[in-house]
Structures are given as C-alpha cells and as structure tokens.
Design a protein around this motif. Structure first.
Motif, PDB file in Angstrom:
ATOM      1  N   THR A 205       2.501   4.233  -4.538  1.00 14.74           N
ATOM      2  CA  THR A 205       1.424   5.064  -5.063  1.00 14.74           C
ATOM      3  C   THR A 205       0.702   4.408  -6.239  1.00 14.74           C
ATOM      4  O   THR A 205       1.320   3.708  -7.029  1.00 14.74           O
ATOM      5  CB  THR A 205       1.957   6.446  -5.489  1.00 14.74           C
ATOM      6  OG1 THR A 205       0.876   7.214  -6.004  1.00 14.74           O
ATOM      7  CG2 THR A 205       3.028   6.343  -6.545  1.00 14.74           C
ATOM      8  N   ARG A 206      -0.592   4.678  -6.328  1.00 20.09           N
ATOM      9  CA  ARG A 206      -1.379   4.191  -7.466  1.00 20.09           C
ATOM     10  C   ARG A 206      -1.393   5.195  -8.611  1.00 20.09           C
ATOM     11  O   ARG A 206      -1.592   4.826  -9.753  1.00 20.09           O
ATOM     12  CB  ARG A 206      -2.839   3.988  -7.058  1.00 20.09           C
ATOM     13  CG  ARG A 206      -3.066   2.887  -6.126  1.00 20.09           C
ATOM     14  CD  ARG A 206      -4.532   2.869  -5.738  1.00 20.09           C
ATOM     15  NE  ARG A 206      -4.681   2.063  -4.554  1.00 20.09           N
ATOM     16  CZ  ARG A 206      -5.630   1.179  -4.388  1.00 20.09           C
ATOM     17  NH1 ARG A 206      -6.535   1.018  -5.308  1.00 20.09           N
ATOM     18  NH2 ARG A 206      -5.698   0.471  -3.307  1.00 20.09           N
ATOM     19  N   GLU A 207      -1.228   6.463  -8.287  1.00 25.22           N
ATOM     20  CA  GLU A 207      -1.474   7.527  -9.260  1.00 25.22           C
ATOM     21  C   GLU A 207      -0.235   8.109  -9.917  1.00 25.22           C
ATOM     22  O   GLU A 207      -0.331   8.698 -10.975  1.00 25.22           O
ATOM     23  CB  GLU A 207      -2.260   8.667  -8.589  1.00 25.22           C
ATOM     24  CG  GLU A 207      -3.600   8.226  -8.032  1.00 25.22           C
ATOM     25  CD  GLU A 207      -4.495   7.602  -9.086  1.00 25.22           C
ATOM     26  OE1 GLU A 207      -4.550   8.106 -10.225  1.00 25.22           O
ATOM     27  OE2 GLU A 207      -5.128   6.571  -8.782  1.00 25.22           O
ATOM     28  N   LEU A 208       0.917   7.972  -9.312  1.00 27.94           N
ATOM     29  CA  LEU A 208       2.120   8.616  -9.848  1.00 27.94           C
ATOM     30  C   LEU A 208       2.973   7.641 -10.647  1.00 27.94           C
ATOM     31  O   LEU A 208       2.913   6.432 -10.458  1.00 27.94           O
ATOM     32  CB  LEU A 208       2.945   9.215  -8.708  1.00 27.94           C
ATOM     33  CG  LEU A 208       2.247  10.290  -7.880  1.00 27.94           C
ATOM     34  CD1 LEU A 208       3.142  10.743  -6.744  1.00 27.94           C
ATOM     35  CD2 LEU A 208       1.822  11.461  -8.745  1.00 27.94           C
TER      36      LEU A 208
ATOM     37  N   LEU B 134       9.959   7.788  -7.694  1.00 27.10           N
ATOM     38  CA  LEU B 134       8.946   8.591  -8.375  1.00 27.10           C
ATOM     39  C   LEU B 134       9.622   9.483  -9.402  1.00 27.10           C
ATOM     40  O   LEU B 134      10.507  10.268  -9.065  1.00 27.10           O
ATOM     41  CB  LEU B 134       8.165   9.434  -7.371  1.00 27.10           C
ATOM     42  CG  LEU B 134       7.423   8.646  -6.299  1.00 27.10           C
ATOM     43  CD1 LEU B 134       6.726   9.599  -5.334  1.00 27.10           C
ATOM     44  CD2 LEU B 134       6.432   7.685  -6.912  1.00 27.10           C
TER      45      LEU B 134
ATOM     46  N   LYS C  12       1.574   4.616 -13.835  1.00 28.14           N
ATOM     47  CA  LYS C  12       0.926   4.376 -12.539  1.00 28.14           C
ATOM     48  C   LYS C  12       1.605   3.142 -11.945  1.00 28.14           C
ATOM     49  O   LYS C  12       1.441   2.034 -12.433  1.00 28.14           O
ATOM     50  CB  LYS C  12      -0.574   4.148 -12.724  1.00 28.14           C
ATOM     51  CG  LYS C  12      -1.250   5.402 -13.231  1.00 28.14           C
ATOM     52  CD  LYS C  12      -2.738   5.238 -13.283  1.00 28.14           C
ATOM     53  CE  LYS C  12      -3.353   6.556 -13.758  1.00 28.14           C
ATOM     54  NZ  LYS C  12      -4.793   6.549 -13.661  1.00 28.14           N
TER      55      LYS C  12
ATOM     56  N   ARG D  98       1.739   1.238  -8.819  1.00 28.14           N
ATOM     57  CA  ARG D  98       1.225   0.043  -8.142  1.00 28.14           C
ATOM     58  C   ARG D  98       0.546  -0.944  -9.096  1.00 28.14           C
ATOM     59  O   ARG D  98       0.846  -2.134  -9.054  1.00 28.14           O
ATOM     60  CB  ARG D  98       0.299   0.405  -6.991  1.00 28.14           C
ATOM     61  CG  ARG D  98       0.022  -0.815  -6.121  1.00 28.14           C
ATOM     62  CD  ARG D  98      -0.971  -0.614  -5.011  1.00 28.14           C
ATOM     63  NE  ARG D  98      -0.874   0.627  -4.318  1.00 28.14           N
ATOM     64  CZ  ARG D  98      -1.740   1.024  -3.406  1.00 28.14           C
ATOM     65  NH1 ARG D  98      -2.770   0.248  -3.082  1.00 28.14           N
ATOM     66  NH2 ARG D  98      -1.615   2.171  -2.802  1.00 28.14           N
TER      67      ARG D  98
ATOM     68  N   HIS E 202       0.811  -1.219   0.000  1.00 25.12           N
ATOM     69  CA  HIS E 202       0.000   0.000   0.000  1.00 25.12           C
ATOM     70  C   HIS E 202       0.847   1.273   0.000  1.00 25.12           C
ATOM     71  O   HIS E 202       0.348   2.342  -0.324  1.00 25.12           O
ATOM     72  CB  HIS E 202      -0.949   0.013   1.206  1.00 25.12           C
ATOM     73  CG  HIS E 202      -0.230   0.115   2.513  1.00 25.12           C
ATOM     74  ND1 HIS E 202       0.362  -0.989   3.115  1.00 25.12           N
ATOM     75  CD2 HIS E 202       0.027   1.171   3.301  1.00 25.12           C
ATOM     76  CE1 HIS E 202       0.942  -0.586   4.242  1.00 25.12           C
ATOM     77  NE2 HIS E 202       0.753   0.713   4.378  1.00 25.12           N
TER      78      HIS E 202
END
Length: 118
Positions: free
Chosen positions: A34-37, A88, A58, A60, A31
């Motif tokens: 990140t899912r979005e970056l 990232l 994205k 994850r 968790h």
C-alpha cells in the motif's frame, strides 16, 4: 512482564531472479504494498535471515527509499534482499513498539538504531 505478539504479515513479496514483467529492484509484486497506510516492514535474505526492520506512515514510498537513497543503512546490502514482509499497523506508538521489539528479539542484522542486545 509485557507480552508482545508480532503481527502476521499482510503482504509478502519475493525477488524474481530474471523478471520478465516490469519490476522495481527485482520485485514484480511491489504494487501489492500500500501507498497510503502505515506499518512495519522487514527485509530478509535468501537464507531467511532478518536483515532490516523499519516503520513508516506510508509504506511503499518508504520501502522504495531504502533501495534508492545513499544514507540508508541498507545502501551496501540491497542486493541481499530477497523477501519483503509488510504488516499494516496504523497506530504510530504500536509501530514503534513492534519495530523495537522485532529488531531486538530477531536480531536484525543491519539495524543500527534501537539495538539493545550489543
């Protein structure tokens, strides 16, 4: 000559031997990714050897895909993965450069594309 510095990982998660908590493929801290970056990710084995480097818009969902699909270069080596590092990197061109650079300088074991050292 161009000088490239590999970014410091923003997230590092390690596989648990016998996880008591809910886990995804033995990783209880999935968790934290990140899912979005977007960015780059690196899979390592217990000896610290770099197994695979990848990039994603994205992170994850892309990392999970390597543990699930049947066409991933990691499909026969999933059990070897004990550590995942995530950096990232939002710019797609930077992601491409970092991925290619890391694959070739650190000689990722299971990357088959973008290999220049064979």
């Amino acid at each position: 000559m161009i000088n490239i510095t590999v970014p410091t990982p923003d997230v590092t998660i390690t596989k648990q031997v016998d996880p008591q908590l809910s886990h995804i493929y033995g990783f209880t801290d999935f968790h934290l990714i990140t899912r979005e970056l977007g960015g780059i990710f690196m899979f390592y084995n217990a000896a610290g050897e770099l197994l695979f480097v990848g990039k994603a818009r994205k992170l994850r969902p892309r990392i999970k895909k390597h543990f699930e699909d049947t066409v991933s270069p990691m499909k026969n080596h999933r059990e070897e993965v004990t550590k995942i590092e995530v950096c990232l990197v939002e710019d797609p061109v930077d992601r491409e450069i970092y991925e290619t650079y890391i694959i070739n300088t650190m000689r990722a074991k299971y990357n088959v594309d973008k290999v220049l050292y064979k």
